[in-house]
Design an enzyme around this catalytic site. Structure first.
Site, PDB file in Angstrom:
ATOM      1  N   GLU A   1      23.317  61.401  23.339  1.00  0.00           N
ATOM      2  CA  GLU A   1      23.857  60.258  22.843  1.00  0.00           C
ATOM      3  C   GLU A   1      23.873  58.597  23.896  1.00  0.00           C
ATOM      4  O   GLU A   1      23.776  58.182  23.876  1.00  0.00           O
ATOM      5  CB  GLU A   1      25.158  59.729  22.266  1.00  0.00           C
ATOM      6  CG  GLU A   1      24.991  60.596  20.231  1.00  0.00           C
ATOM      7  CD  GLU A   1      24.770  62.306  20.715  1.00  0.00           C
ATOM      8  OE1 GLU A   1      24.962  62.716  19.441  1.00  0.00           O
ATOM      9  OE2 GLU A   1      24.530  62.559  21.271  1.00  0.00           O
TER      10      GLU A   1
ATOM     11  N   GLU B   1      25.962  68.284  14.814  1.00  0.00           N
ATOM     12  CA  GLU B   1      27.226  67.914  15.032  1.00  0.00           C
ATOM     13  C   GLU B   1      26.704  69.177  13.831  1.00  0.00           C
ATOM     14  O   GLU B   1      28.095  69.553  12.868  1.00  0.00           O
ATOM     15  CB  GLU B   1      27.386  66.301  14.744  1.00  0.00           C
ATOM     16  CG  GLU B   1      27.546  65.652  15.878  1.00  0.00           C
ATOM     17  CD  GLU B   1      27.850  64.199  15.945  1.00  0.00           C
ATOM     18  OE1 GLU B   1      28.857  63.599  16.426  1.00  0.00           O
ATOM     19  OE2 GLU B   1      27.196  63.234  15.465  1.00  0.00           O
TER      20      GLU B   1
ATOM     21  N   ALA C   1      20.550  62.012  14.010  1.00  0.00           N
ATOM     22  CA  ALA C   1      20.211  60.828  13.536  1.00  0.00           C
ATOM     23  C   ALA C   1      19.036  59.650  13.416  1.00  0.00           C
ATOM     24  O   ALA C   1      18.123  59.635  14.578  1.00  0.00           O
ATOM     25  CB  ALA C   1      21.651  59.416  13.693  1.00  0.00           C
TER      26      ALA C   1
END
Length: 259
Positions: free
Chosen positions: A133, A113, A65
């Protein structure tokens, strides 16, 4: 329709969707919104029978992200972004056409993901994977903790999620995270080869297989068998079933129309 961060080409009933935010193609709110819109369009297009999802350049499929965007958000904002990402990944997973991830490079965090939401994954031999993460004080929020364990089991999933270590394409193949590893220069061509083969198969039958596996995989065996039976009946009622069986009897190649 034009997109800021996506490219789409359709040829021989195969759509190639490229996330284009070089050099590492990070996911932000705009990318999620554009993926949502484009997959709606492709899912509704009868001329599209298979979809390939890849990243631009040779460095990354999607390296996670957009951290700069995430760092600027408060809890309300990040929950909103997370909801959008989860919705998009589920939409890709539930798309009626088979979706192949052509993993041309790094697939990290949200990028992994995204790959797990696809039906099939072909990896470059140079690709690297990780869920980093926890090292940032967060956890995967786009379905990674759930989809990963369904593929590799809870023990391996916890190892990959807890430590966040990078692993290579051969390890990904060993863990069945990817279906196939090819030389870097062959990733897209290998994905197109698979997609073109799928595009020649009966669309409704493929959709029913996907539904039976996806939905049945999230329930108990008896419920799954009922789902399979329903999907079997749906496929059997099509004109393509008539064509497939007739072509077999006549020893010729079938021509499927998706009806």
């Amino acid at each position: 329709m034009t997109y800021e961060f996506l490219l789409c080409e359709i040829e021989e009933n195969v759509a190639v969707v490229t996330i284009n935010r070089p050099p590492v193609n990070p996911l932000n709110t705009v990318v999620f919104q554009e993926l949502s819109t484009l997959f709606d369009v492709l899912d509704a297009d009868d001329e599209v029978r298979a979809i390939i999802l890849t990243g631009s350049g040779e460095k990354a499929f999607v390296a996670g992200a957009d951290i700069n965007e995430m760092a600027s958000l408060d809890l309300v904002g990040v929950n909103k972004m997370n909801k959008v990402s989860r919705t998009v990944f589920s939409k890709i997973e539930q798309t009626t056409k088979p979706v192949i991830a052509a993993l041309n490079g790094l697939a990290l965090g949200g990028g992994l993901e995204l790959a797990l939401a696809c039906d099939l994954r072909i990896s470059s031999d140079r690709a690297k994977f990780a869920f980093p993460e926890v090292g940032l004080g967060i956890i995967p929020g786009g379905g990674g903790t759930q989809r990963l364990q369904k593929i590799v089991g809870q023990g391996i999933a916890k190892e990959l999620l807890y430590f966040g270590d990078m692993f290579d394409a051969n390890r990904a193949l060993e863990l069945r995270i990817v279906n196939k590893v090819v030389p870097a220069e062959e990733v897209l061509s290998a994905a197109k080869e698979w997609a073109k083969k799928l595009a020649q198969k009966p669309p409704v039958a493929l959709q029913m297989v996907k539904t039976a596996v996806n939905v049945g995989g999230n329930t108990d065996l008896e419920s799954g068998l009922i789902i399979e039976s329903t999907c079997f009946g749906n496929a059997f009622s099509t004109q393509d079933r008539v064509e497939g069986l007739q072509a077999f009897v006549e020893k010729r190649k079938p021509f499927y129309t998706g009806r």
